[in-house]
Every structure is written in structure tokens, then in C-alpha cells.
Design an enzyme around this catalytic site. Sequence first.
Site, PDB file in Angstrom:
ATOM      1  N   ASP A 167      30.208  56.086  48.436  1.00 38.04           N
ATOM      2  CA  ASP A 167      30.212  54.653  48.126  1.00 38.04           C
ATOM      3  C   ASP A 167      31.559  54.208  47.577  1.00 38.04           C
ATOM      4  OD1 ASP A 167      27.443  54.237  48.787  1.00 38.04           O
ATOM      5  OD2 ASP A 167      26.957  55.345  46.957  1.00 38.04           O
ATOM      6  N   HIS A 179      48.353  51.182  53.544  1.00 38.88           N
ATOM      7  CA  HIS A 179      47.432  52.304  53.448  1.00 38.88           C
ATOM      8  C   HIS A 179      46.082  51.995  54.083  1.00 38.88           C
ATOM      9  CE1 HIS A 179      47.302  49.961  49.654  1.00 38.88           C
ATOM     10  NE2 HIS A 179      46.001  50.157  49.703  1.00 38.88           N
ATOM     11  N   GLY A 189      55.417  48.631  37.954  1.00 33.19           N
ATOM     12  CA  GLY A 189      55.454  47.536  36.999  1.00 33.19           C
ATOM     13  C   GLY A 189      54.833  46.257  37.497  1.00 33.19           C
ATOM     14  N   HIS A 194      44.003  47.967  42.906  1.00 33.65           N
ATOM     15  CA  HIS A 194      43.042  46.956  43.312  1.00 33.65           C
ATOM     16  C   HIS A 194      41.779  47.654  43.778  1.00 33.65           C
ATOM     17  CE1 HIS A 194      45.487  47.362  47.207  1.00 33.65           C
ATOM     18  NE2 HIS A 194      44.320  47.887  47.494  1.00 33.65           N
ATOM     19  N   GLY A 201      32.798  44.741  53.133  1.00 32.49           N
ATOM     20  CA  GLY A 201      33.191  45.367  54.389  1.00 32.49           C
ATOM     21  C   GLY A 201      33.400  46.862  54.257  1.00 32.49           C
ATOM     22  N   ASP A 206      35.638  50.643  47.036  1.00 34.65           N
ATOM     23  CA  ASP A 206      36.781  51.547  46.957  1.00 34.65           C
ATOM     24  C   ASP A 206      37.826  51.050  45.959  1.00 34.65           C
ATOM     25  OD1 ASP A 206      35.424  52.853  48.915  1.00 34.65           O
ATOM     26  OD2 ASP A 206      36.841  52.435  50.520  1.00 34.65           O
ATOM     27  N   ASP A 210      48.486  52.339  42.828  1.00 30.75           N
ATOM     28  CA  ASP A 210      49.894  52.404  43.233  1.00 30.75           C
ATOM     29  C   ASP A 210      50.501  53.703  42.732  1.00 30.75           C
ATOM     30  OD1 ASP A 210      52.562  52.109  43.799  1.00 30.75           O
ATOM     31  OD2 ASP A 210      52.771  50.138  42.867  1.00 30.75           O
ATOM     32  N   HIS A 231      38.598  49.773  34.594  1.00 32.26           N
ATOM     33  CA  HIS A 231      38.688  48.376  35.004  1.00 32.26           C
ATOM     34  C   HIS A 231      38.359  48.225  36.490  1.00 32.26           C
ATOM     35  CE1 HIS A 231      40.524  44.276  35.163  1.00 32.26           C
ATOM     36  NE2 HIS A 231      40.750  44.651  36.424  1.00 32.26           N
ATOM     37  N   GLU A 232      38.992  49.026  37.324  1.00 30.50           N
ATOM     38  CA  GLU A 232      38.788  48.885  38.766  1.00 30.50           C
ATOM     39  C   GLU A 232      37.351  49.197  39.163  1.00 30.50           C
ATOM     40  OE1 GLU A 232      40.951  47.420  40.536  1.00 30.50           O
ATOM     41  OE2 GLU A 232      42.468  47.472  38.948  1.00 30.50           O
ATOM     42  N   HIS A 235      35.109  46.299  39.040  1.00 31.95           N
ATOM     43  CA  HIS A 235      35.070  45.537  40.289  1.00 31.95           C
ATOM     44  C   HIS A 235      34.192  46.250  41.317  1.00 31.95           C
ATOM     45  CE1 HIS A 235      38.028  42.804  38.823  1.00 31.95           C
ATOM     46  NE2 HIS A 235      39.044  43.663  38.871  1.00 31.95           N
ATOM     47  N   HIS A 241      36.994  39.390  36.866  1.00 30.60           N
ATOM     48  CA  HIS A 241      37.862  39.397  35.692  1.00 30.60           C
ATOM     49  C   HIS A 241      37.290  38.550  34.564  1.00 30.60           C
ATOM     50  CE1 HIS A 241      41.669  40.686  38.079  1.00 30.60           C
ATOM     51  NE2 HIS A 241      41.037  41.721  37.562  1.00 30.60           N
TER      52      HIS A 241
END
Length: 557
Positions: A167, A179, A189, A194, A201, A206, A210, A231-232, A235, A241
Site C-alpha cells: 500500500d 522518478h 533545502g 512528497h 491513482g 506512496d 529528495d 509527516h508524509e 498524507h 496540512h
Amino acid sequence: MLRKLYIVCSSCHYVYILSAFSILTVVEGTPVTNAGEAAEHLIKYEYLEEPDPGANTDISAFVEALKKYQATGNIPQTGELDDPTLTLMNTPRCGLSDKTDTSSSGRSKRYSLHSTKWDRKHLTWNILRYTVKVTPSQLDDAIETALKYWSDVSGLTFERKYIEDPDIIVLFAEPYDDHGDGIVFQGKGQVLAHAFYPGSGIWSGDAHFDNSETWTVGVTTGTNIVSVATHEFGHSIGLAHSNLFNSIMWPWNKAYNAHLELDQDDINGAQELYGAPTIWYPPTDSYQPTERTKKLTEAPTVTKPFIPSNCQVEFDTITVGADGGTYIFKGRYYWQMIDRKVYIPKLIDSTWPHLAANLDAAVTVKNSYIWKDRVAKTYFFKGRQVYRYTLYNLDMGFPRDISTEFGGFPYDVAKLDAVVEGIGNGQTYFFTGDRFYIYDYSEQISGPFSIGSFKGIPPSIVAGVQWTDNYLYFFSSYGWYYQFSPWNFNVNYGYPRLTVQDWFGCGLGIQAGETQPTAAAIPNNNLAIDNSSPRKTIHFLTLFISFLLFIIINYTN
């Protein structure tokens, strides 16, 4: 009369660092320094509408957007591009939009902004591509810790599964490198990472990071993986946010906190979506949900299609194409490998139209003496069907039966395991089970020969390739690969090695069934060759004579 604000674009700076073993590229993102760049920044995070082509941004709209931005960042709402605002704009952050309502402006968005939820509470995850900034075990622990923050306060549970379609897929991508999702990182920086909401989709859930950042764990320097990943993953489970500074879902990165905790707003958001854990002490009555928490919906999740993970033991086949690229195939997908980096998988038929899925073998032939007008053609094999491509175009009359293209190919061979072209003599080897056949200058198939002629290679190979260094590489079903010398016809010292570690950079052990192979699964390169079977065995001397014959014929012609 309204003044207009013209929006300009900016470039990025590159700094190269030479190490003892390789050249590392550190890409520094360009900071926001003026009103034009600030307007771009506000458009990117959906505080400001993008103007029509050829139009400029109205200054009053710019001022209002600044105030909203300042409110989210918990700084004075001056509506001016002052020092605190510039500092905030140059603070590393998440790449998702800060827009908190689901109304449509008719303008396409970079991300899915509908806070949907998963239709189940037990989620699987895996790491597709590691970073070298920390050890593999450190990254494993950091990701597990970040997910645990959410499972500790909600009805969610997370399980690492070494499967082809978990998942949540985690990967570290290079800056300015597509990518696969069409969203490119802009350098150190800038955007740290994300993620994708449930139901957005093929990338649903996922999280991408960086790789140019200085990722760290448990120290005050660099960028802390646990904090950013937590944090990610917020989402990934459907949270947007928050404008609360103490919330883990606040868009900007914060200083390292050894005692990281979720804010009550984070907890209530997760519980509204997935309920409380089995044992949970409810929040106090004084808690007031934010707009982010209120807007969460019960929208269903779009089914996430099958996408293979490169951190697996076995793939279908591998070849070096006529364009010099290395391509690795699995199911309906393929990876391209550049400089030992494997990129996001793509659908096979998006590059090779009409090519079947679940291939058995592939080879791109190079020897012009043997192949003549077929040199640089790429052959794909599935069952007894052979597909021949000129670069990415299927040749006329293909697919066809393998015996039509390769005279003398035996009718009792239903499928192949690998096809490898040798160096020098141009012989091409067709492997099936514990035997192989040879196609050479006679343009006929001969054999079968015992695979024991390839000393040290087991009968369990699933793929093979003559790679760019001219060595032959064989991949076994047990997750090991062998570097084979075409000059002394033996496996080189130090092999076999782990496929996922050396070819995919996963840094993991054997993952098939999450177990290590038995001792019997790791062939002994010093085993004597058993020639007791009625199959013929081709020896090094035979190959050497064949090579000399090739030289003589070529010279006389």
C-alpha cells in the site's frame, strides 16, 4: 490604478564533490529572494491563482495570498514580503499544497487534494529505493518508527511485506530526476519529500524523499528522517496540512526533537478516519477540531494497480538494449537502470508496443558476423513465441515461433530461462533447465549441452545478460547472481552475490518469503561437473577452437 507583478523563473546551482570512490552531486535549490519568485512559490502551494497565459498577477491578490501564507506559517500577517516571510519561504518543507478546501477552481492540480481514506485498516509497506545517507537498517527502523506514530493513536496497523504492490512504497529520488510520478525534486533545502493521498491513482499512499538532503537519524544535524516520514505518512493515510505549529502536519520542517510527539489535532484527524486503537484514552473535552480535521471525508479509495517492487529476489529477464540502456522486466513492467540506479517501473507496452507481459528471456545481439542484417536487434521470448524489435519498434512478421527464426530449434522446448550472447565468438546460448543450446555462425541451433559447462552456474537461473563490462551475469531463483568470465569460462572469485543489493541498491537480504536461502540453495563453485547424463558437455577447449575458427573464417573473408 492597480500595479502588476511580473513573474519570472529562476535557475539552480550545482556543486560537485569528489570523493575517494565516486563523484557525488549535491544539488542546491534556488532560494526565494524577490516578489516574482515569491509569487511562483504562492502559486505552487495554491495560495495564489496562476494567471492566464500572457497575463500578470494582480498585486492585491498577491497581498491577500501573502496574508494567508503568513497565517498558515504562524508569522505576522503583514501582507508584505518581509524578512520573516522570506525566511519561511526558504524553509525546507513538504511538497504538497497547503490548500485545505476541496472546492474546484477549474485549474489542474499537482496533487490529489481530496482527503480520502483507505477502505481497510491493515496497510502494507516496503522500501523501493534506499538512500546511502544512512545505513539500510537505520532507514528500516526510521520508517517503522514513523508509521508507529500513527498506529499507536488510531485503528491502523502497518506491516512490512516484501511483495510487489504494498500500500505504501517508500523511495529516495535524485533531484531533477523524473522518478516516475512527474514531480521532480528541486534540490537540497527546497522540498524535502512528497506523498500521495489514498485513492490518488497508482501512487496512492506512496512517499518519495529528495535524496540530495542530508538525511540523518537520532542526531541534531541534517534532516531527520523520522520527523519528515511521519509527516508524509500523515498524507499517506489521508491527512492534509495543518496551520498549527505543533502539529506534525504543519508544512515546514522543524528542528530535531528527540521526544517527537503527535499533536492532539493529528491524533483526532487520524481517529476520525480510522477510529481509536484497541486501548485508547479519549482526548479532553476542550479540544476543538481544525478545519483540516472537519473536512475529512469517507470517500472510497481507488483500487491501486499492481506495481512490482525492485527489492525482490526474482525478475523475468534482463537485457542491454541497442541504445545501451539496461532494462529489467517483471510482469507487465520494466525498470531502466542507469549508473546502477533503478528507476520507477513503467509499463512494458508503453515502450515496446505489442510486447507480451511475463517474459521468459531477452537478448540484444551485437556480433555483426553472426547476425549480419539482424545485428542490434532485440529478441524477447515468451513460451515458444519470439518478438524481434528494432529499438522500440516490432519488426514485421513478429511474433513467430522460435524455430522459424532460429533454424533447428528443438520442438520439445516449451520455454527458455535465459538467452545470452557470448563475447568474441558471437555464440548465443539458449538456457532451459539444466541444459543449453548454441546458435552460431552456421545459423543453426546445436545441442543440448549440459549447463555444467558453465562451471559454477546452477541449473536454477532465471535470467542472464552479457553486460557492458563484457562479463556474463546469471541470476538465480534464490536471489543470487553470478559474474561469469567468458575468457576462462568460470564464475569469478567472490560470487555469487545478492541481486537486490548490488543491482537494485536495496541493502536487504534475501526477501523471497522473507527467509534466507538454505545452504543447498547457494551453489558450491568448486563442485565437479557431472557428465554422466547423455547430454553433451561443451568444454573450454571446444569454445577456444570455435573462437579460432571464427577468426580464421573472418580473416579469409
